[in-house]
Design an enzyme around this catalytic site. Structure first.
Site, PDB file in Angstrom:
ATOM      1  CE1 TYR A  48      29.013   0.458   0.087  1.00 32.72           C
ATOM      2  CE2 TYR A  48      28.201   1.413  -1.947  1.00 32.72           C
ATOM      3  CZ  TYR A  48      29.200   1.273  -1.007  1.00 32.72           C
ATOM      4  OH  TYR A  48      30.388   1.942  -1.163  1.00 32.72           O
ATOM      5  CB  SER A  55      33.268  10.270   3.259  1.00 31.07           C
ATOM      6  OG  SER A  55      32.472   9.218   3.746  1.00 31.07           O
ATOM      7  N   PRO A  56      33.161  12.594   0.326  1.00 28.21           N
ATOM      8  CG  PRO A  56      32.094  13.250  -1.651  1.00 28.21           C
ATOM      9  CD  PRO A  56      32.226  12.093  -0.699  1.00 28.21           C
ATOM     10  CG  LEU A  57      29.796  16.471   0.606  1.00 28.54           C
ATOM     11  CD1 LEU A  57      28.274  16.403   0.639  1.00 28.54           C
ATOM     12  CD2 LEU A  57      30.254  17.779  -0.016  1.00 28.54           C
ATOM     13  N   GLY A  58      33.241  15.371   3.943  1.00 27.89           N
ATOM     14  CA  GLY A  58      33.709  15.366   5.321  1.00 27.89           C
ATOM     15  C   GLY A  58      34.267  16.716   5.734  1.00 27.89           C
ATOM     16  N   GLY A  59      33.835  17.215   6.884  1.00 24.68           N
ATOM     17  CA  GLY A  59      34.306  18.502   7.370  1.00 24.68           C
ATOM     18  C   GLY A  59      33.418  19.656   6.993  1.00 24.68           C
ATOM     19  CG  HIS A  82      34.091  -2.514  -0.674  1.00 25.55           C
ATOM     20  ND1 HIS A  82      32.745  -2.746  -0.525  1.00 25.55           N
ATOM     21  CD2 HIS A  82      34.277  -1.248  -0.249  1.00 25.55           C
ATOM     22  CE1 HIS A  82      32.149  -1.667  -0.037  1.00 25.55           C
ATOM     23  NE2 HIS A  82      33.068  -0.758   0.146  1.00 25.55           N
TER      24      HIS A  82
END
Length: 292
Positions: free
Chosen positions: A53, A208-212, A128
């Site tokens: 990162y 990326s849990p907020l995708g959409g 990873h």
């Protein structure tokens, strides 16, 4: 804050995905550290990072070093904070990502992470991404050796399949405690992995849990307006009814899918991680979940 099991450790149901603090378009260090401190103030006890990162080619471990400085400057007891890091990917500095899963690389990467984090043992060390040029069992075997050497306590996997989870579980047993795959309202490919984690008692950490979900309105109630409803209108409508943001509803939805799910939304501002932390307090009824 509510807590869930990650192996034999209790961690906050909402963690901090620290990647945005170190990659492209990252904030200055003062705001980055303020974001980490705000997460701790909100009761977050899990911080997710990786040696890859970073932005530029010559700054491997930028995020790990940043987290170490933030914890040192916090001024309160941080012994209960679990910093989960990863090895096996790299960033040449041109925006691309590489994958290297040889045992030798993973062991060197772990040593580097130990030094940057300023610790003798890493609480959760994650592969990873599987390297297609290396036998998966060889990569996992290297992590098992690191557990045996006392350099890592527990092992996690990322970007893996059901078969790979089962292979790793057969090798690691109770030392395997988590899986981190992409999963969101718009990316549901890892639902079999999520279900297997629930079956095996492994924590599932969707990245990326907020995708959409629209990234606007994270800090306040949703406002659909009069235009065409978004693809995931149910999240926006329910958010408006409950007086919260669609993103908070999305994080609560994740937490209701399985008791082993722990969300790690990324954040680069104190106010957004505080809003994400508050999602742990949102209760969704069976009717709400059916709508979503």
């Amino acid at each position: 804050m509510h807590y869930r099991n990650l192996g034999d450790t209790h961690v906050s149901a909402v963690g901090l995905g620290a990647m945005p603090l170190s990659i492209e378009n990252r904030p200055d260090e003062a705001r980055a550290i303020a974001t980490i401190h705000a997460a701790l103030d909100a009761g977050i006890t899990l911080i997710d990072t990786a040696d890859s990162y970073h932005w530029h080619a010559d700054e491997t471990g930028h995020n790990e070093l940043l987290i170490a400085r933030a914890l040192a400057a916090y001024g309160q007891d941080t012994s209960g904070i679990l910093v989960a890091t990863k090895g096996g990917r790299g960033r040449p500095g041109d925006g691309s990502w590489t994958v290297t899963g040889t045992p030798e690389h993973l062991k060197r990467a772990c040593e580097g992470s130990l030094k940057r984090l300023g610790t003798d043992v890493i609480g959760l060390y994650q592969l990873h991404k599987p390297d297609p040029a290396v036998r998966f069992t060889d990569s996992v075997g290297a992590l098992a050796e690191l557990v045996g050497e006392g350099k890592i306590r527990k092992v996690g996997l990322s970007n893996v399949t059901v078969d790979q989870i089962r292979q790793a579980h057969a090798i690691l047993g109770d030392d395997l405690v988590s899986v981190q795959n992409e999963f969101s309202p718009s990316v549901r490919d890892s639902e079999p992995e999520l279900r297997l984690c629930a079956e095996l008692g492994l924590a599932f950490l969707p990245w990326s849990p907020l995708g959409g979900i629209s990234r606007s309105s994270l800090d306040g109630p949703s406002n659909l307006g009069t235009g065409t409803p978004p693809k995931f209108a149910g999240f926006h409508q329910l958010a408006a009814e409950k007086g919260v943001s669609p993103q908070q509803i999305c994080l609560a939805w994740h937490l209701h899918l399985a008791p082993t799910t722990i969300v790690i939304p990324g954040s680069s501002r104190p106010e957004t991680i505080c809003a994400s932390a508050a999602a742990a307090d949102i209760t969704l009824t069976p009717e709400d979940l059916a709508r979503l």
